[in-house]
Design a protein around this motif. Structure first.
Motif, PDB file in Angstrom:
ATOM      1  N   TYR A   1     -10.634  -0.334  -0.034  1.00  0.00           N
ATOM      2  CA  TYR A   1      -9.973  -0.720  -1.271  1.00  0.00           C
ATOM      3  C   TYR A   1      -9.675  -2.223  -1.299  1.00  0.00           C
ATOM      4  CZ  TYR A   1      -9.214   4.315  -1.250  1.00  0.00           C
ATOM      5  OH  TYR A   1      -9.400   5.671  -1.182  1.00  0.00           O
TER       6      TYR A   1
ATOM      7  N   PHE B   1      -5.602  -4.457  -1.083  1.00  0.00           N
ATOM      8  CA  PHE B   1      -4.552  -3.804  -0.306  1.00  0.00           C
ATOM      9  C   PHE B   1      -4.125  -4.625   0.914  1.00  0.00           C
ATOM     10  CE2 PHE B   1      -5.167   0.941  -1.610  1.00  0.00           C
ATOM     11  CZ  PHE B   1      -4.454   0.687  -2.764  1.00  0.00           C
ATOM     12  N   TRP B   2      -5.096  -5.202   1.595  1.00  0.00           N
ATOM     13  CA  TRP B   2      -4.803  -5.954   2.814  1.00  0.00           C
ATOM     14  C   TRP B   2      -5.101  -7.428   2.567  1.00  0.00           C
ATOM     15  CZ3 TRP B   2      -7.338  -2.604   7.290  1.00  0.00           C
ATOM     16  CH2 TRP B   2      -6.688  -1.378   7.342  1.00  0.00           C
TER      17      TRP B   2
ATOM     18  N   HIS C   1      -9.515  -4.879   3.668  1.00  0.00           N
ATOM     19  CA  HIS C   1      -9.480  -3.414   3.731  1.00  0.00           C
ATOM     20  C   HIS C   1     -10.902  -2.879   3.598  1.00  0.00           C
ATOM     21  CE1 HIS C   1      -8.598   0.780   2.795  1.00  0.00           C
ATOM     22  NE2 HIS C   1      -7.346   0.574   3.152  1.00  0.00           N
TER      23      HIS C   1
ATOM     24  N   GLU D   1       0.827  -1.206   0.000  1.00  0.00           N
ATOM     25  CA  GLU D   1       0.000   0.000   0.000  1.00  0.00           C
ATOM     26  C   GLU D   1       0.862   1.258   0.000  1.00  0.00           C
ATOM     27  OE1 GLU D   1      -3.901   1.719   2.417  1.00  0.00           O
ATOM     28  OE2 GLU D   1      -2.801  -0.015   3.199  1.00  0.00           O
TER      29      GLU D   1
END
Length: 285
Positions: free
Chosen positions: A237, A240-241, A234, A157
């Motif tokens: 978004y 991202f995670w 996330h 990120e």
């Protein structure tokens, strides 16, 4: 010249983890604080006298300035107010310098790498140079327990942190050319106490961007038995995670020491976009 700006609000105490990481390397530091002690949601917060005393004790080279102004406007959206404050802080910092905007809960690792990189790219401070924004990578801390920290993995990120002539349009996202750099910054983010998390989600710029109550429930339920079940979570978004990793550390100081030893100490790579800008500058076009 390199200047760093911080927005000071309800979570100001985190800055005492962040400032020592950059203090020896920058020329000036500006702390922006709402004169009425209001958050972007219009809630009140207090900054203790002890805070200013600690800042004064830390500021051995007299680099730190306090910038107070009215950053809350009734009826305005929190994210619009954040963007407005960042632009006001940028104006206060002046021109013809590298400008960094660092949040209090962001901790730079091996910061001398960044200093070296910026010095090699001083040509971007010329008035003829385009507007550029350097985007390092967050190492995001999602939760802390008595044994250590749950950390987002992999670290993919990017976020905007360093600018030559910023014109913020959404939080720290600025007009100009975005250049990703292979440099990592610890983001304490969600690794806070339950009380601090509730304060954060009630006052930050993203207060209206997603279902914060639902996401808080997921954060509250996380533990060492179920953290491997968290995938692509996330709140805004996708992608991202991806997952979580657990690192043992008794406190943030020990974690910073561990991660400083394990992060890449090689110089920041020069992107192809930056190489083209250097060539244009050399050729005078």
């Amino acid at each position: 010249m390199i200047k760093a700006g911080f927005l000071i609000a309800y979570d100001y105490h985190f800055i005492f983890n962040s400032l020592p990481q950059i203090y020896p390397f920058v020329d000036e530091i500006v702390l922006a604080i709402d004169v009425d002690r209001k958050t972007w949601m219009g809630n009140d917060f207090e900054v203790s006298d002890d805070f200013f005393e600690r800042i004064e004790d830390l500021d051995v080279d007299h680099k730190i300035k306090i910038y107070e102004d009215q950053f809350y406007i009734k009826g305005e959206k929190p994210m619009d107010l954040e963007t407005r404050e960042r632009n006001m802080l940028s104006d206060f910092m002046g021109d013809d310098c590298w400008k960094m905007q660092i949040d209090s809960d962001e901790y730079c690792l091996n910061f001398q790498k960044v200093i070296s990189y910026l010095k090699k790219n001083q040509f971007l401070l010329k008035k003829s140079a385009p507007e550029v924004n350097f985007l390092p990578v967050w190492i995001t801390l999602f939760k802390q327990n008595e044994r250590g920290f749950f950390i987002i993995k992999p670290c993919t990120e990017n976020f905007s942190m360093i600018f030559n002539r910023p014109k913020y349009k959404y939080a720290r996202n600025s007009e100009g050319l975005d250049l990703k750099i292979d440099y990592q910054v610890i983001h304490q983010s969600w690794a806070r106490t339950e009380e601090e998390i509730l304060t954060k989600i009630q006052n930050w710029g993203h207060a209206h961007d997603f279902n914060v109550e639902s996401f808080y429930g997921k954060w509250e339920a996380l533990n060492e038995n179920n953290y491997k079940e968290y995938f692509d979570f996330h709140p805004i978004y996708k992608g991202f995670w991806e997952k979580l990793e657990f690192i043992e550390a008794k406190n943030i100081t020990e974690l910073l020491e561990k991660l400083e030893q394990t992060t890449n100490l090689q110089p920041i790579k020069v992107s192809s976009k930056l190489k083209k800008l250097r060539m244009k500058s050399f050729l005078g076009i």
